[in-house]
Design an enzyme around this catalytic site. Sequence first.
Site, mmCIF file in Angstrom:
data_model
loop_
_atom_site.group_PDB
_atom_site.id
_atom_site.type_symbol
_atom_site.label_atom_id
_atom_site.label_comp_id
_atom_site.label_asym_id
_atom_site.label_seq_id
_atom_site.Cartn_x
_atom_site.Cartn_y
_atom_site.Cartn_z
ATOM 1 N N HIS A 65 0.837 -1.210 0.000
ATOM 2 C CA HIS A 65 0.000 0.000 0.000
ATOM 3 C C HIS A 65 0.865 1.251 0.000
ATOM 4 C CE1 HIS A 65 -2.939 -2.979 0.984
ATOM 5 N NE2 HIS A 65 -2.414 -3.235 2.156
ATOM 6 N N HIS A 93 5.455 6.829 7.089
ATOM 7 C CA HIS A 93 5.110 6.444 5.716
ATOM 8 C C HIS A 93 4.481 7.637 5.034
ATOM 9 C CE1 HIS A 93 1.398 5.843 8.034
ATOM 10 N NE2 HIS A 93 0.830 6.257 6.921
ATOM 11 N N HIS A 95 1.558 9.108 1.769
ATOM 12 C CA HIS A 95 0.448 8.917 0.836
ATOM 13 C C HIS A 95 0.628 9.905 -0.298
ATOM 14 C CE1 HIS A 95 -1.873 6.562 3.887
ATOM 15 N NE2 HIS A 95 -1.147 7.294 4.710
ATOM 16 N N GLU A 105 -3.934 13.302 2.165
ATOM 17 C CA GLU A 105 -5.171 12.694 2.700
ATOM 18 C C GLU A 105 -6.028 13.811 3.300
ATOM 19 O OE1 GLU A 105 -3.962 8.963 4.908
ATOM 20 O OE2 GLU A 105 -4.842 8.267 3.029
ATOM 21 N N HIS A 118 3.161 10.698 7.273
ATOM 22 C CA HIS A 118 2.570 10.348 8.575
ATOM 23 C C HIS A 118 3.621 9.721 9.474
ATOM 24 C CE1 HIS A 118 -1.688 10.083 6.624
ATOM 25 N NE2 HIS A 118 -1.355 11.327 6.963
ATOM 26 N N THR A 199 -6.170 5.893 8.564
ATOM 27 C CA THR A 199 -6.761 6.167 7.241
ATOM 28 C C THR A 199 -6.661 4.936 6.337
ATOM 29 O OG1 THR A 199 -4.691 6.937 6.253
ATOM 30 C CG2 THR A 199 -6.046 8.589 7.413
#
Length: 267
Positions: A65, A93, A95, A105, A118, A199
């Site tokens: 992911h 990590h 996004h 996000e 994050h 999330t």
Amino acid sequence: AAEWGYTKRNGPFTWAKNYPTAAGIRQSPVDIDTALATSDSSLESKPLRWKYVPQNTRTIVNSGHGWRVDVDSEGSELVGGPLEGTYKLQQFHCHWGSSSDKGSEHTVDGQSYAAELHLVHWNSSKYADCGEAADYPDGLTVLGVLLKVGAKNPELQKVIDLIPSISHRGEKTEVKEAIDPAKMLPKTLSYWTYLGSLTVPPCNESVTWILFKEPVEVSEEQLAAFRSLRCYKRGEECPCDEVDGLLISNYRPTLPLGTRELRECGS
Ligand SMILES: CCN[C@H]1CN(CCOC)S(=O)(=O)c2sc(S(N)(=O)=O)cc21
Ligand SMILES: [Zn+2]
């Protein structure tokens, strides 16, 4: 059950099927409506303080992911601001989106950023580890940093340099050159804070979110490197209907803040 992901078939709008908490009322991310934010003197009186041990960044893994850097929590601490007790860093990590006009996000007054970093912490005053803490409403705190396109980010470059060795899902490698999480935070420490969730599935409603107001820069080339990760295992065929299984986008769209309070600290 088919593994959750970010494609039409297994993406955010399907998660509630296998993870009912994803349809809860304390979900993240949210749009930060800056007009709704209330400044809170109690936040101003207890400055947010952190201590990280760069040598404790251990391994980077392709979770399928995205990339995730796992950290040895010992020696780290996050206290103050909205927090009761001490939280320890577990992992960090990112996004991102398929192009840099989206990918964060959280959004701010409806505006998306190119990506979002994050730093995940767990409440070591009350729980034994991150997994246990993730089951309690005060278990986790995530520091969120909005990333916008600009100069190359030297600290994040240490992550980018490792991406070719974790190109496929499940691959992991040692982080040899210490990465200092503190160097990835913005200069000004103003933030918004609210009670939310993971999330990603299982979307536990156990996160105190602290989102810094000031974005940090990352280059287009660095974002392109994130999108070169693959969501499937080496040797297996691509399960996701993404362009040859490239992880080009791994952000969850925003959920309603509902009746939750949004507080801010600093201008
Ligand atoms: C890369 C993602 N990893 C996840 C692994 N964990 C979940 C399961 O743990 C018990 S976690 O609690 O460390 C978190 S928090 C988090 S987010 N996007 O809300 O900051 C994602 C994840
Ligand atoms: Zn995240």
